[in-house]
Design a protein around this motif. Structure first.
Motif, mmCIF file in Angstrom:
data_model
loop_
_atom_site.group_PDB
_atom_site.id
_atom_site.type_symbol
_atom_site.label_atom_id
_atom_site.label_comp_id
_atom_site.label_asym_id
_atom_site.label_seq_id
_atom_site.Cartn_x
_atom_site.Cartn_y
_atom_site.Cartn_z
ATOM 1 N N ARG A 179 46.893 34.350 52.633
ATOM 2 C CA ARG A 179 47.916 33.780 51.763
ATOM 3 C C ARG A 179 47.391 33.332 50.395
ATOM 4 N N THR A 180 46.078 33.395 50.182
ATOM 5 C CA THR A 180 45.571 33.178 48.813
ATOM 6 C C THR A 180 44.758 34.394 48.357
ATOM 7 N N HIS A 181 43.711 34.757 49.088
ATOM 8 C CA HIS A 181 42.824 35.836 48.632
ATOM 9 C C HIS A 181 43.512 37.193 48.596
ATOM 10 N N LEU A 182 44.085 37.606 49.715
ATOM 11 C CA LEU A 182 44.656 38.955 49.767
ATOM 12 C C LEU A 182 45.905 39.066 48.902
ATOM 13 N N ARG A 210 34.033 48.614 36.481
ATOM 14 C CA ARG A 210 33.032 47.683 35.946
ATOM 15 C C ARG A 210 33.650 46.376 35.475
ATOM 16 N N ASP A 211 34.866 46.441 34.931
ATOM 17 C CA ASP A 211 35.465 45.243 34.350
ATOM 18 C C ASP A 211 35.841 44.195 35.385
ATOM 19 N N ILE A 212 35.954 44.559 36.657
ATOM 20 C CA ILE A 212 36.326 43.557 37.656
ATOM 21 C C ILE A 212 35.186 43.271 38.635
ATOM 22 N N GLN A 213 34.024 43.856 38.402
ATOM 23 C CA GLN A 213 32.857 43.487 39.197
ATOM 24 C C GLN A 213 32.388 42.087 38.794
ATOM 25 N N PHE A 214 31.651 41.445 39.700
ATOM 26 C CA PHE A 214 30.995 40.202 39.336
ATOM 27 C C PHE A 214 30.047 40.457 38.167
ATOM 28 N N ASP A 215 30.012 39.521 37.211
ATOM 29 C CA ASP A 215 28.917 39.538 36.254
ATOM 30 C C ASP A 215 27.621 39.292 37.023
ATOM 31 N N SER A 216 26.495 39.628 36.423
ATOM 32 C CA SER A 216 25.220 39.497 37.132
ATOM 33 C C SER A 216 24.996 38.087 37.646
ATOM 34 N N GLU A 217 25.248 37.077 36.776
ATOM 35 C CA GLU A 217 25.001 35.706 37.225
ATOM 36 C C GLU A 217 26.032 35.260 38.242
ATOM 37 N N VAL A 229 46.530 41.559 45.504
ATOM 38 C CA VAL A 229 47.697 42.402 45.257
ATOM 39 C C VAL A 229 48.212 42.194 43.833
ATOM 40 N N PHE A 230 48.359 40.936 43.448
ATOM 41 C CA PHE A 230 48.807 40.654 42.076
ATOM 42 C C PHE A 230 47.823 41.234 41.060
ATOM 43 N N GLY A 231 46.528 41.107 41.342
ATOM 44 C CA GLY A 231 45.513 41.577 40.407
ATOM 45 C C GLY A 231 45.526 43.082 40.232
ATOM 46 N N ILE A 232 45.585 43.804 41.329
ATOM 47 C CA ILE A 232 45.594 45.271 41.240
ATOM 48 C C ILE A 232 46.844 45.751 40.510
ATOM 49 N N ALA A 233 47.999 45.192 40.869
ATOM 50 C CA ALA A 233 49.250 45.581 40.207
ATOM 51 C C ALA A 233 49.193 45.270 38.719
ATOM 52 N N LEU A 234 48.574 44.153 38.370
ATOM 53 C CA LEU A 234 48.447 43.764 36.969
ATOM 54 C C LEU A 234 47.692 44.824 36.178
ATOM 55 N N TYR A 235 46.535 45.236 36.697
ATOM 56 C CA TYR A 235 45.723 46.222 35.986
ATOM 57 C C TYR A 235 46.377 47.603 35.972
ATOM 58 N N ARG A 236 47.150 47.917 36.968
ATOM 59 C CA ARG A 236 47.767 49.242 37.046
ATOM 60 C C ARG A 236 48.983 49.381 36.119
ATOM 61 N N THR A 279 38.729 38.196 41.532
ATOM 62 C CA THR A 279 39.415 38.143 42.831
ATOM 63 C C THR A 279 39.137 39.391 43.654
ATOM 64 N N VAL A 280 39.300 40.546 43.050
ATOM 65 C CA VAL A 280 39.060 41.798 43.775
ATOM 66 C C VAL A 280 37.590 41.890 44.179
ATOM 67 N N ALA A 281 36.700 41.406 43.312
ATOM 68 C CA ALA A 281 35.267 41.453 43.611
ATOM 69 C C ALA A 281 34.923 40.600 44.828
ATOM 70 N N ILE A 282 35.422 39.372 44.880
ATOM 71 C CA ILE A 282 35.067 38.500 46.002
ATOM 72 C C ILE A 282 35.697 38.995 47.297
ATOM 73 N N ASN A 283 36.906 39.575 47.199
ATOM 74 C CA ASN A 283 37.526 40.130 48.402
ATOM 75 C C ASN A 283 36.774 41.351 48.910
#
Length: 617
Positions: A371-374, A166-173, A378-385, A404-408
């Protein structure tokens, strides 16, 4: 009896408020309080954007407050709540801040530490060590790696957006914003009306103007008016949406049999082509990545084609870059001629169109997506883990991986999936774009993400020789501002290189990126560990620059590098460093604005006031 004043701030995004029961417990060095229902009579608590205060009286002295526990219990229906922060005024008048910035879903509880950033070595109390460990154990169960396609950087283990934590999903707006922006882009480009144009041959150049009709800004108007000119063609390799391919030609490639006689009408210095190469006046863009990529065959009624061109460019006496030779495929021969500016007008123009088409495919799939999104995912997932919320590096980077993970995940659902927009509108759809990413992974190196090194590796670093490369000039200013800022933050929390090397959570974060993001390939040059403060500052700069400035340069977004609306840091030294960072960025904004005043075609993609913090903000 001791009394505490508890202040609770609810998020301002849609549906952030809750009608559920909220309970609070205080955990101190001398004991733990009972659960207290936070509720004021005849008052609607925890409304969206509200800041509510409560008086909590405890039976006994609790000592130093170490943790607070928040429990949410259902009142009527399932009702998520976004908690920004809690502050605590102790009986002796001290204030303690507890940042949260998280959703609390269903009937659940969260345990918060105070907002001071701490390394694992700073925690000597058992209950704090335990809290740190449990947080990571929970996160590692929620944030799992998955291979979406063989050879790709690993991504989040979620089939669709609603499967994400839930914490990395898009907010409703933000979700609505994503849909509206997507729809607006389709409308602006007349995608629906002109879809047949993407799936059939175009009859004349006027069709280009139909596509541009709805796009009104200085750059698009300039491009529309001058796109057929060689000067605009060359300029776009320097300051267009894909300014990362052009490089100085050190030696003419063997598979491009171009001679002085062929291009002498373009050479203004009365020198041979080889002499111009020696002097550094020849540049090249090679689209060899596209060689062998399968063309889109999803529509059997539509024939589509790909080229893998080699484009040679020349720096003229006015220091402008212009094309002088184009070969549309990699293997020379009678059926693969070299096109020249001296050819018939439309032969030369069509050759340039093929190059621009190839540039589009590389830009969208490699420069932008991979080279930007993917990479940022990777950085985002590793950060949370691997980094708990109390870790200073988590606090520093979390804003730069937001959504980032949400838009990807949305992209994997709608854009680059089978039968998605890529399949409908791109010649590399239907699997070709997947092959491109797989081939490009061998060139995705750590040094290629270090902006100064990447510029130098392409021989594009000399500002006197190449004076109109604004992507380079602005990018170096922003890179240095970020690097100076990260160095300040590192100095605040790491006393020495030994502390960096001994930070196991940091090392696990870096290793996760290497093992899962880069698939453990030593040739990638990604570090498996970081041993010094200098290297840590560089690594953090790579993460932030890739997600913010580099993405803005190749995508163009909204805002706002240097702005941190979620206050994860509470320490004064970091806030002062952030203020200095913003001041440097403001200076860069002024420098770029002053330069652009004199330009018919301004370059502002890397102006910090136009750089989003992450690829999705």
């Amino acid at each position: 009896m001791p009394s505490y004043t508890v202040t609770v701030a609810t998020g301002s995004q849609w549906f952030a408020g809750t009608d559920d029961y909220i309970y609070l417990s205080l955990v101190g060095s001398a004991g733990c309080s009972e659960k207290h229902l936070l509720d004021k009579p005849f008052y609607n608590d925890f409304e969206r954007g509200a800041v509510d205060s409560y008086n909590v009286v405890v039976d006994d002295e609790l000592g130093d407050i170490q943790l607070i526990r928040i429990e949410k219990r259902k009142y009527w229906l399932h009702d998520d709540w976004y908690l920004k922060y809690i502050t605590l005024k102790t009986p002796c008048g001290d204030y303690i801040e507890f940042p949260c910035y998280r959703w609390i879903s269903g009937e659940s509880e969260i345990v918060l530490r105070d907002g001071r950033a701490k390394l694992a070595c700073d925690d000597q109390i058992h209950i704090l060590k335990q809290h740190r460990r449990k947080e990571l154990e929970t996160r590692q169960k929620e944030y799992r790696w998955m291979e979406w396609n063989p050879g790709f950087p690993l991504s989040i283990d979620a089939k669709c957006h609603k499967d994400l934590p839930r914490d990395i999903q898009f907010d409703s707006e933000k979700g609505v914003d994503f849909v509206l922006n997507y729809s607006k882009a389709m409308e602006n480009l007349f995608i629906n009306r002109f879809m047949h144009m993407f799936q059939s041959s175009w009859s004349d150049f006027a069709d280009f103007e139909k596509i541009f009709l709805r796009i009104s800004n200085t750059i698009s108007e300039q491009v529309m008016n001058h796109w057929q000119e060689d000067l605009m063609f060359g300029y776009q390799f320097l300051n267009g949406c894909n300014p990362v391919l052009i490089q100085r030609c050190m030696k003419l490639p063997e598979n491009l049999p171009v001679t002085t006689e062929m291009v002498e009408c373009s050479l203004e210095r009365q020198l041979t082509l080889e002499q111009e190469v020696e002097l550094g006046n020849i540049f090249i863009v090679d689209f060899k990545l596209l060689d062998g990529i399968d063309v889109n065959k999803t529509d059997p009624c539509t024939l589509q084609f790909l080229a893998a061109p080699i484009c040679l460019l020349y720096k003229n006496l006015a220091n402008k870059i212009v094309p002088i030779a184009i070969q549309l495929n990699q293997v020379p021969g009678d059926e693969n001629p070299i096109f020249l500016p001296s050819d018939a007008k439309y032969d030369w123009l069509l050759a340039k169109i093929w190059v621009r088409s190839s540039d589009f495919h590389i830009h969208q799939t490699i420069t932008h997506l991979l080279r930007t999104h993917l990479v940022s995912e990777v950085f985002g997932i590793a950060l949370y883990r691997q980094l708990p919320a109390v870790h200073p590096i988590f606090k520093l980077l979390v804003a730069h991986v937001r959504f980032t993970v949400a838009i990807n995940t949305k992209a994997r659902e709608q854009l680059i999936c089978k039968y998605g927009l890529f399949d409908k509108a791109n010649a590399t759809g239907g699997g070709g774009h997947v092959q491109m990413v797989q081939k490009s992974m061998q060139d995705l190196t750590y040094s290629s993400l270090c902006f100064p090194e990447a510029i130098k590796a392409r021989g594009m670093d000399n500002t006197e020789d190449i004076p109109y490369y604004f992507y380079r000039d602005d990018g170096l200013l922003v890179w240095e501002a970020i690097r100076a800022f990260t160095a300040e933050v590192v100095d605040i929390y790491y006393e020495s290189d030994q502390v960096v090397a001994g930070d196991q959570e940091l090392q696990d974060f870096v290793k996760d990126v290497y093992v899962y993001g880069m698939r453990g390939k030593k040739a990638s040059g990604f570090p498996e560990s970081i041993k010094t403060k200098e290297k840590l500052s560089e690594y953090l700069t790579v993460v932030i620059f890739t997600a913010s400035a580099q993405h803005a340069a190749v995508n163009f977004g909204q805002l706002f590098l240097g702005m941190y609306p979620e206050e994860h840091f509470i320490e004064t030294p970091v806030k002062e460093a952030m203020a200095r960072f913003r001041k440097k960025l403001d200076t860069i904004v002024s420098v770029i604005a002053e330069r652009n005043k004199k330009k018919k075609l301004p370059y502002y993609y890397l102006s910090p006031d136009r750089i989003p913090n992450s690829v999705a903000i």
